[in-house]
Scaffold this motif. Structure first.
Motif, PDB file in Angstrom:
ATOM      1  N   LEU A 167      -2.408 -14.494   4.029  1.00  0.00           N
ATOM      2  CA  LEU A 167      -1.228 -14.475   3.165  1.00  0.00           C
ATOM      3  C   LEU A 167      -1.541 -15.064   1.793  1.00  0.00           C
ATOM      4  CD1 LEU A 167       1.592 -15.419   5.689  1.00  0.00           C
ATOM      5  CD2 LEU A 167       1.183 -13.193   4.633  1.00  0.00           C
ATOM      6  N   HIS A 168      -2.396 -16.084   1.747  1.00  0.00           N
ATOM      7  CA  HIS A 168      -2.804 -16.645   0.452  1.00  0.00           C
ATOM      8  C   HIS A 168      -3.534 -15.583  -0.372  1.00  0.00           C
ATOM      9  CE1 HIS A 168      -1.324 -20.558   1.046  1.00  0.00           C
ATOM     10  NE2 HIS A 168      -2.325 -21.079   1.734  1.00  0.00           N
ATOM     11  N   ALA A 169      -4.407 -14.830   0.308  1.00  0.00           N
ATOM     12  CA  ALA A 169      -5.152 -13.774  -0.394  1.00  0.00           C
ATOM     13  C   ALA A 169      -4.203 -12.707  -0.921  1.00  0.00           C
ATOM     14  CB  ALA A 169      -6.191 -13.159   0.552  1.00  0.00           C
ATOM     15  N   GLU A 170      -3.220 -12.309  -0.103  1.00  0.00           N
ATOM     16  CA  GLU A 170      -2.263 -11.300  -0.550  1.00  0.00           C
ATOM     17  C   GLU A 170      -1.397 -11.826  -1.689  1.00  0.00           C
ATOM     18  OE1 GLU A 170       1.384  -8.455   1.104  1.00  0.00           O
ATOM     19  OE2 GLU A 170       0.272  -9.740   2.500  1.00  0.00           O
ATOM     20  N   ASP A 171      -0.959 -13.068  -1.576  1.00  0.00           N
ATOM     21  CA  ASP A 171      -0.116 -13.679  -2.612  1.00  0.00           C
ATOM     22  C   ASP A 171      -0.839 -13.681  -3.947  1.00  0.00           C
ATOM     23  OD1 ASP A 171       1.870 -15.013  -3.934  1.00  0.00           O
ATOM     24  OD2 ASP A 171       1.835 -16.802  -2.703  1.00  0.00           O
ATOM     25  N   ASN A 197     -11.618  -7.168   5.534  1.00  0.00           N
ATOM     26  CA  ASN A 197     -10.397  -6.460   5.913  1.00  0.00           C
ATOM     27  C   ASN A 197      -9.574  -6.165   4.662  1.00  0.00           C
ATOM     28  OD1 ASN A 197     -10.887  -6.738   8.773  1.00  0.00           O
ATOM     29  ND2 ASN A 197     -10.241  -8.864   8.591  1.00  0.00           N
ATOM     30  N   TYR A 198      -9.228  -4.886   4.472  1.00  0.00           N
ATOM     31  CA  TYR A 198      -8.442  -4.506   3.300  1.00  0.00           C
ATOM     32  C   TYR A 198      -7.004  -5.005   3.470  1.00  0.00           C
ATOM     33  CZ  TYR A 198     -12.298  -1.572   1.763  1.00  0.00           C
ATOM     34  OH  TYR A 198     -13.521  -1.124   1.332  1.00  0.00           O
ATOM     35  N   LEU A 199      -6.482  -5.593   2.395  1.00  0.00           N
ATOM     36  CA  LEU A 199      -5.157  -6.216   2.465  1.00  0.00           C
ATOM     37  C   LEU A 199      -4.036  -5.211   2.635  1.00  0.00           C
ATOM     38  CD1 LEU A 199      -5.500  -8.893  -0.378  1.00  0.00           C
ATOM     39  CD2 LEU A 199      -5.509  -9.293   2.081  1.00  0.00           C
ATOM     40  N   PHE A 200      -4.169  -4.041   2.000  1.00  0.00           N
ATOM     41  CA  PHE A 200      -3.047  -3.107   1.920  1.00  0.00           C
ATOM     42  C   PHE A 200      -3.342  -1.776   2.619  1.00  0.00           C
ATOM     43  CE2 PHE A 200      -2.984  -5.706  -2.034  1.00  0.00           C
ATOM     44  CZ  PHE A 200      -1.847  -6.448  -1.745  1.00  0.00           C
ATOM     45  N   ALA A 201      -4.069  -1.840   3.723  1.00  0.00           N
ATOM     46  CA  ALA A 201      -4.432  -0.615   4.441  1.00  0.00           C
ATOM     47  C   ALA A 201      -3.610  -0.407   5.705  1.00  0.00           C
ATOM     48  CB  ALA A 201      -5.920  -0.623   4.788  1.00  0.00           C
ATOM     49  N   GLY A 202      -2.629  -1.280   5.956  1.00  0.00           N
ATOM     50  CA  GLY A 202      -1.889  -1.172   7.207  1.00  0.00           C
ATOM     51  C   GLY A 202      -2.778  -1.585   8.367  1.00  0.00           C
ATOM     52  N   PHE A 203      -2.804  -0.772   9.409  1.00  0.00           N
ATOM     53  CA  PHE A 203      -3.666  -1.059  10.551  1.00  0.00           C
ATOM     54  C   PHE A 203      -5.109  -0.606  10.315  1.00  0.00           C
ATOM     55  CE2 PHE A 203       0.401  -0.606  13.187  1.00  0.00           C
ATOM     56  CZ  PHE A 203       0.599  -1.977  13.221  1.00  0.00           C
ATOM     57  N   GLN A 204      -5.344   0.199   9.277  1.00  0.00           N
ATOM     58  CA  GLN A 204      -6.690   0.726   9.006  1.00  0.00           C
ATOM     59  C   GLN A 204      -7.476  -0.271   8.153  1.00  0.00           C
ATOM     60  OE1 GLN A 204      -7.185   3.577  10.659  1.00  0.00           O
ATOM     61  NE2 GLN A 204      -5.026   3.525  11.231  1.00  0.00           N
ATOM     62  N   THR A 205      -7.672  -1.473   8.674  1.00  0.00           N
ATOM     63  CA  THR A 205      -8.207  -2.572   7.863  1.00  0.00           C
ATOM     64  C   THR A 205      -9.652  -2.379   7.412  1.00  0.00           C
ATOM     65  OG1 THR A 205      -8.817  -3.743   9.899  1.00  0.00           O
ATOM     66  CG2 THR A 205      -6.664  -4.241   8.931  1.00  0.00           C
ATOM     67  N   THR A 206     -10.385  -1.529   8.067  1.00  0.00           N
ATOM     68  CA  THR A 206     -11.797  -1.349   7.702  1.00  0.00           C
ATOM     69  C   THR A 206     -12.007  -0.143   6.798  1.00  0.00           C
ATOM     70  OG1 THR A 206     -12.193  -0.062   9.729  1.00  0.00           O
ATOM     71  CG2 THR A 206     -12.580  -2.435   9.834  1.00  0.00           C
ATOM     72  N   SER A 207     -10.940   0.578   6.469  1.00  0.00           N
ATOM     73  CA  SER A 207     -11.049   1.763   5.613  1.00  0.00           C
ATOM     74  C   SER A 207     -10.352   1.503   4.282  1.00  0.00           C
ATOM     75  CB  SER A 207     -10.410   2.985   6.289  1.00  0.00           C
ATOM     76  OG  SER A 207     -11.044   3.261   7.524  1.00  0.00           O
ATOM     77  N   TYR A 209      -3.236   7.630  -1.115  1.00  0.00           N
ATOM     78  CA  TYR A 209      -3.195   6.537  -0.141  1.00  0.00           C
ATOM     79  C   TYR A 209      -3.701   7.039   1.202  1.00  0.00           C
ATOM     80  CZ  TYR A 209      -1.349   2.739   2.773  1.00  0.00           C
ATOM     81  OH  TYR A 209      -1.222   1.693   3.650  1.00  0.00           O
ATOM     82  N   ASN A 210      -4.713   6.359   1.753  1.00  0.00           N
ATOM     83  CA  ASN A 210      -5.337   6.780   3.009  1.00  0.00           C
ATOM     84  C   ASN A 210      -4.986   5.869   4.182  1.00  0.00           C
ATOM     85  OD1 ASN A 210      -6.930   8.824   1.580  1.00  0.00           O
ATOM     86  ND2 ASN A 210      -8.057   7.079   0.748  1.00  0.00           N
ATOM     87  N   GLY A 211      -4.234   4.808   3.905  1.00  0.00           N
ATOM     88  CA  GLY A 211      -3.871   3.895   4.980  1.00  0.00           C
ATOM     89  C   GLY A 211      -2.635   4.364   5.722  1.00  0.00           C
ATOM     90  N   ASP A 212      -2.029   3.475   6.479  1.00  0.00           N
ATOM     91  CA  ASP A 212      -0.785   3.795   7.187  1.00  0.00           C
ATOM     92  C   ASP A 212       0.276   2.758   6.829  1.00  0.00           C
ATOM     93  OD1 ASP A 212      -1.254   1.490   8.769  1.00  0.00           O
ATOM     94  OD2 ASP A 212      -2.466   2.651  10.177  1.00  0.00           O
ATOM     95  N   THR A 213       1.400   2.835   7.477  1.00  0.00           N
ATOM     96  CA  THR A 213       2.509   1.937   7.158  1.00  0.00           C
ATOM     97  C   THR A 213       2.578   0.740   8.113  1.00  0.00           C
ATOM     98  OG1 THR A 213       4.018   3.263   8.527  1.00  0.00           O
ATOM     99  CG2 THR A 213       3.885   3.805   6.182  1.00  0.00           C
ATOM    100  N   GLY A 214       1.523   0.541   8.888  1.00  0.00           N
ATOM    101  CA  GLY A 214       1.514  -0.558   9.847  1.00  0.00           C
ATOM    102  C   GLY A 214       1.507  -1.927   9.180  1.00  0.00           C
ATOM    103  N   SER A 246       0.328  -9.086   6.643  1.00  0.00           N
ATOM    104  CA  SER A 246      -0.050  -8.058   5.676  1.00  0.00           C
ATOM    105  C   SER A 246       1.164  -7.213   5.318  1.00  0.00           C
ATOM    106  CB  SER A 246      -1.152  -7.149   6.261  1.00  0.00           C
ATOM    107  OG  SER A 246      -0.618  -6.327   7.299  1.00  0.00           O
ATOM    108  N   ASP A 247       1.016  -6.463   4.242  1.00  0.00           N
ATOM    109  CA  ASP A 247       1.996  -5.458   3.846  1.00  0.00           C
ATOM    110  C   ASP A 247       1.211  -4.196   3.500  1.00  0.00           C
ATOM    111  OD1 ASP A 247       4.822  -6.865   3.458  1.00  0.00           O
ATOM    112  OD2 ASP A 247       3.300  -8.259   2.745  1.00  0.00           O
ATOM    113  N   SER A 248       1.732  -3.059   3.903  1.00  0.00           N
ATOM    114  CA  SER A 248       0.996  -1.811   3.682  1.00  0.00           C
ATOM    115  C   SER A 248       0.991  -1.439   2.201  1.00  0.00           C
ATOM    116  CB  SER A 248       1.625  -0.676   4.497  1.00  0.00           C
ATOM    117  OG  SER A 248       2.885  -0.320   3.962  1.00  0.00           O
ATOM    118  N   GLY A 249      -0.028  -0.682   1.818  1.00  0.00           N
ATOM    119  CA  GLY A 249      -0.098  -0.201   0.436  1.00  0.00           C
ATOM    120  C   GLY A 249       1.080   0.679   0.086  1.00  0.00           C
ATOM    121  N   ALA A 250       1.617   1.383   1.088  1.00  0.00           N
ATOM    122  CA  ALA A 250       2.776   2.245   0.840  1.00  0.00           C
ATOM    123  C   ALA A 250       3.984   1.425   0.423  1.00  0.00           C
ATOM    124  CB  ALA A 250       3.096   3.064   2.091  1.00  0.00           C
TER     125      ALA A 250
END
Length: 406
Positions: A73-77, A133-143, A156-161, A176-180
């Motif tokens: 959360l610190h990283a996302e903030d 782990n990508y911050l805004f990829a939803g559940f697709q953290t490695t993509s 956007y290639n991630g999901d809404t997870g 996390s929060d999704s990129g969407a």
């Protein structure tokens, strides 16, 4: 009651054996520092110790989970703060681009600045938490969540997870929060409808921003088209509610006067030509992709301005872009506020969990660890008792009636 010699000897030996066993147990406790070495030492205490150990292990895991969640959360903030700064820079450039004294060359330079800011924004959208782990990829953290095609369009290639971590026995926290939700959405509260002028307009009409008169009016969720007819003093306009399919009667146009649309209003200045149209669309329906909004502004700035109609179209494009950027900034602030709330929650939980862990460890220590001073004292007393018993047994063993017969 008569006690035989065999019984007397047996009783003394049994007592000394018991004392030796107790002495050995006390010595083992002193050597190990543990009051319970085997369950047989204290069956009830051993059972309680197992439960406390399990509780301590569970609290330790929750402490680790809380730290991991707080780090994410610190990283996302921090990343969202940078996103807000970039969007503010985009807005500043759009305001600067509206200067009527600028040339096509000047606007082209601003477009290049916007391209750079868009790339910065793309880099932040693809940020990771330091562990891959990508911050805004939803559940697709490695993509990688966002990519750009040959035309420069961002996809956007991630999901809404939304990833969550168990931080207590009964509670999970989203980390996390999704990129969407961050880059392709607008907040449900605090956004305004988007006004825009058609790119094919030939007049000099410039539409202003939308003002909300009554936020609770359900008609604010409808899309409107304002169509002009006539010219000069005889210029009129009609309002079509595209959601309901109704069109108002023609009304005389007065430059700068408010045009009411449900619970909101907008004004148009300049001299729209017959056939010119302007739209007012709810923010959620007007295109919420911030990358596309920046691309539209870049395209408008790279298009040479020809005549007063060209200037009006540029002003409309920049106004629309600024409105979308403002809504995007509001959305990022809303997401960041949510992240901050989760950070505060975790910090509070850390304090509670730490206190519970310390109490559990204290209880476990009281149950399983010895009081060294007391145990050594008891060991010494038992040792003296054993020595006295041994000495007494030697004297009793030497007693015999035959010793007194001459």
């Amino acid at each position: 009651m008569r006690i035989s010699t065999t019984q007397l000897f047996g009783l003394n030996v049994q007592q000394m054996n018991n004392q030796q066993s107790e002495l050995a147990q006390l010595y083992q406790q002193i050597a190990s520092g543990q009051a319970i070495s085997t369950p047989s030492d204290n069956p009830l205490g051993a059972s309680q110790a197992v439960q406390l150990s399990m509780q301590a292990s569970e609290l330790s895991q929750y402490t680790s989970n809380q730290s991991t969640a707080l780090t994410s959360l610190h990283a996302e903030d921090s990343t969202l703060s940078s996103v807000s700064n970039v969007l503010q820079s985009v807005n500043t450039q759009l305001v600067h681009a509206g200067d009527a004294s600028l040339s096509d060359t000047n606007r082209g330079a601003i477009a290049q600045d916007l391209i750079g800011l868009k790339n910065q924004l793309l880099g932040l959208a693809n940020a990771n938490d330091g562990q891959g782990n990508y911050l805004f990829a939803g559940f697709q953290t490695t993509s990688q969540p966002f990519s750009t095609n040959a035309a420069g369009t961002v996809t956007y290639n991630g999901d809404t997870g939304v990833r969550s971590i168990q931080v207590t026995s009964s509670h999970q926290v989203a980390v996390s929060d999704s990129g969407a939700s961050v880059f392709l959405s607008v907040a449900a509260v605090g956004t305004t409808s988007i006004s825009a002028g058609s790119a094919s307009n030939t007049g000099t009409g410039v539409v202003g921003t939308v003002s909300t008169l009554n936020a609770s009016n359900p008609a604010n969720q409808d899309k409107y088209t304002i169509t002009f007819a006539g010219s000069g003093a005889s210029s009129t306009y009609t309002i079509t509610d595209n959601t309901t399919g109704t069109t108002s009667a023609a009304q005389p146009y007065s430059a700068g006067s408010a045009i009411t649309l449900g619970g909101q209003s907008v004004s148009i200045t300049g001299a729209p030509a017959a056939g010119d149209t302007f739209t007012v669309t709810p923010a959620t329906q007007a295109g919420t992709d911030i990358f596309s909004s920046i691309d539209a502004a870049i395209a408008a700035l790279q298009t040479p301005v020809v005549g007063t109609a060209g200037s009006a179209n540029l002003s409309n494009s920049l106004s629309t872009a600024m409105q979308k950027v403002q809504n995007a900034m509001n959305n990022v602030v809303t997401v960041q506020a949510s992240v901050g709330g989760r950070e505060q929650e975790l910090q509070a939980l850390q304090t509670v969990t730490q206190n519970s862990s310390l109490q559990t460890q204290s209880n476990l220590s009281d149950l399983t660890q010895i009081n060294l001073t007391s145990t050594i004292s008891k060991y010494t007393m038992t040792q003296y008792a054993l020595q006295a018993a041994q000495q007494g047994f030697v004297k009793i063993q030497g007693m015999s009636l035959f010793n007194y017969i001459n």
